[in-house]
Design a protein around this motif. Structure first.
Motif, PDB file in Angstrom:
ATOM      1  N   SER A  94    -137.962 -73.632 -70.116  1.00 58.85           N
ATOM      2  CA  SER A  94    -138.150 -72.456 -69.962  1.00 58.85           C
ATOM      3  C   SER A  94    -139.557 -71.889 -70.132  1.00 58.85           C
ATOM      4  N   GLU A 136    -134.948 -70.721 -64.932  1.00 54.43           N
ATOM      5  CA  GLU A 136    -133.930 -70.024 -65.955  1.00 54.43           C
ATOM      6  C   GLU A 136    -132.508 -70.574 -65.487  1.00 54.43           C
ATOM      7  N   SER A 137    -132.353 -71.234 -64.605  1.00 49.98           N
ATOM      8  CA  SER A 137    -131.070 -71.774 -64.393  1.00 49.98           C
ATOM      9  C   SER A 137    -131.288 -73.115 -63.560  1.00 49.98           C
ATOM     10  N   GLU A 138    -130.191 -73.693 -62.731  1.00 50.60           N
ATOM     11  CA  GLU A 138    -130.419 -75.037 -62.348  1.00 50.60           C
ATOM     12  C   GLU A 138    -131.390 -74.906 -60.901  1.00 50.60           C
ATOM     13  N   TRP A 144    -130.103 -78.129 -65.312  1.00 50.33           N
ATOM     14  CA  TRP A 144    -129.837 -77.338 -66.329  1.00 50.33           C
ATOM     15  C   TRP A 144    -128.451 -77.603 -67.194  1.00 50.33           C
ATOM     16  N   GLU A 145    -127.685 -76.811 -67.632  1.00 52.10           N
ATOM     17  CA  GLU A 145    -126.726 -77.225 -68.814  1.00 52.10           C
ATOM     18  C   GLU A 145    -125.470 -77.551 -68.237  1.00 52.10           C
ATOM     19  N   LYS A 146    -124.801 -77.086 -67.372  1.00 48.48           N
ATOM     20  CA  LYS A 146    -123.552 -77.379 -66.633  1.00 48.48           C
ATOM     21  C   LYS A 146    -123.574 -78.763 -66.194  1.00 48.48           C
ATOM     22  N   LYS A 168    -133.709 -79.496 -71.431  1.00 56.48           N
ATOM     23  CA  LYS A 168    -134.689 -78.667 -71.792  1.00 56.48           C
ATOM     24  C   LYS A 168    -136.298 -79.395 -71.854  1.00 56.48           C
TER      25      LYS A 168
END
Length: 317
Positions: A181, A213-215, A254-256, A270
């Motif tokens: 980020s 901020e996202s994939e 990113w997270e997913k 991250k």
């Protein structure tokens, strides 16, 4: 393999070793303390450390270091296909093959190795490879470590086939960052890109830098030869210089997506970003006997210096 005898001793600069799977590795060292590790599995740089011993490349804690599985991290060589936009396996087969040391490579300009430790690697297709991709080639890779710790990769693809063939190529570079980020990529502003999250629909970059901020999974087209990746928390910047590689791939899962990858930690997105010098939109076509060269140079500078002095369009830094 080679060295600059006037600068440091050959044996101290290049070391052959093996990992726990018995895969041969080459370790290059500079006299100031920087180091590189290159695996014969994929011809892949798996480690790049600065003079303080700090790792500059990201490798997942869940990476699988056993062929034929590709290693999640470092700098995989993607050839002759990038991504899944072809008939071959994801990112092609070069990153999954065992390369060998090239003891007698065709010469490169003297400046490409002067004052550096380096190793030359070679990949040729096996009979199995030719069944899936029926083109005879020689893929050479020179990996260099300069006295100041800069990393250089020079790839040469030669067509030794009786007919033309086309290919894509990328250095799939995983950079280690403090916090995604807090990262921004400069040099991509106003460029068109293909968004892999939107079926490769074409867009134009509107921001003055790419932030996360996202994939993100984009192929920036006809990019400048100098790109900067700024890590604000560490106050350092990766400067990427490239030749013969008009495209730049920017990727963070990113997270997913991180949770869906078996060889990637749930929270590791991250601490990494992929910024790849590549040739994708317009594949290279080689006639019999022709050769293509692509080069990537990586260096690390203070972010303040970079912001004050880097002009992507007119300067080479």
């Amino acid at each position: 393999m080679g060295h600059s005898a006037a600068v440091w001793d050959y044996k101290a600069a290049v070391e052959m070793t093996k990992d726990w799977n018995g895969i041969d590795h080459v370790v290059l060292r500079s006299p100031l303390g920087a180091s590189l590790r290159v695996s014969m599995h994929g011809g892949q740089v798996t480690s790049w450390r600065n003079e303080q011993g700090e790792e500059l490349l990201f490798t997942s804690s869940k990476a699988i270091f056993k062929p034929p599985k590709a290693v999640r991290g470092g700098i995989p060589v993607c050839f002759p296909q990038f991504g899944n936009c072809g008939l071959l396996e994801q990112h092609g087969f070069a990153r999954n093959k065992i390369w060998r040391v090239d003891d007698n490579p065709p010469p490169l300009p003297l400046t490409d190795s002067q004052g550096k430790s380096f190793i030359d690697l070679l990949l040729k297709p096996s009979e199995e490879d030719l069944k899936g991709w029926p083109h005879s080639f020689e893929l050479r890779l020179r990996v260099c470590l300069a006295i100041n710790g800069d990393l250089s990769l020079i790839s040469r693809v030669r067509n030794i086939n009786g007919k033309p063939f086309s290919f894509s190529f990328a250095y799939h570079t995983y950079l280690s960052v403090s916090d995604i980020s807090e990262v921004r990529i400069e040099g991509l502003e106003t460029l068109d890109y293909l968004d892999n999250l939107c079926q490769r629909e074409r867009f134009t970059e509107q921001g003055d830098a790419l932030t996360f901020e996202s994939e993100v999974d984009r192929i920036y087209l006809s990019s400048p030869n100098v790109i900067a990746v700024l890590d604000h928390e560490r106050k350092r910047t990766f400067v990427i210089r490239k030749e013969g590689l008009p495209d730049v791939v920017a990727w963070n899962p990113w997270e997913k997506k991180s949770k869906a990858m078996v060889d990637f930690g749930d929270e590791e997105y991250k601490r990494m970003v992929c910024v790849n010098g590549a040739v994708i939109e317009k594949p290279i076509t080689l006639k019999p006997g022709e050769e293509w060269t692509g080069r990537l140079d990586l260096s690390v500078v203070c972010s303040t210096f970079c912001s004050d002095h880097l002009d992507f369009q007119t300067r080479g830094l």
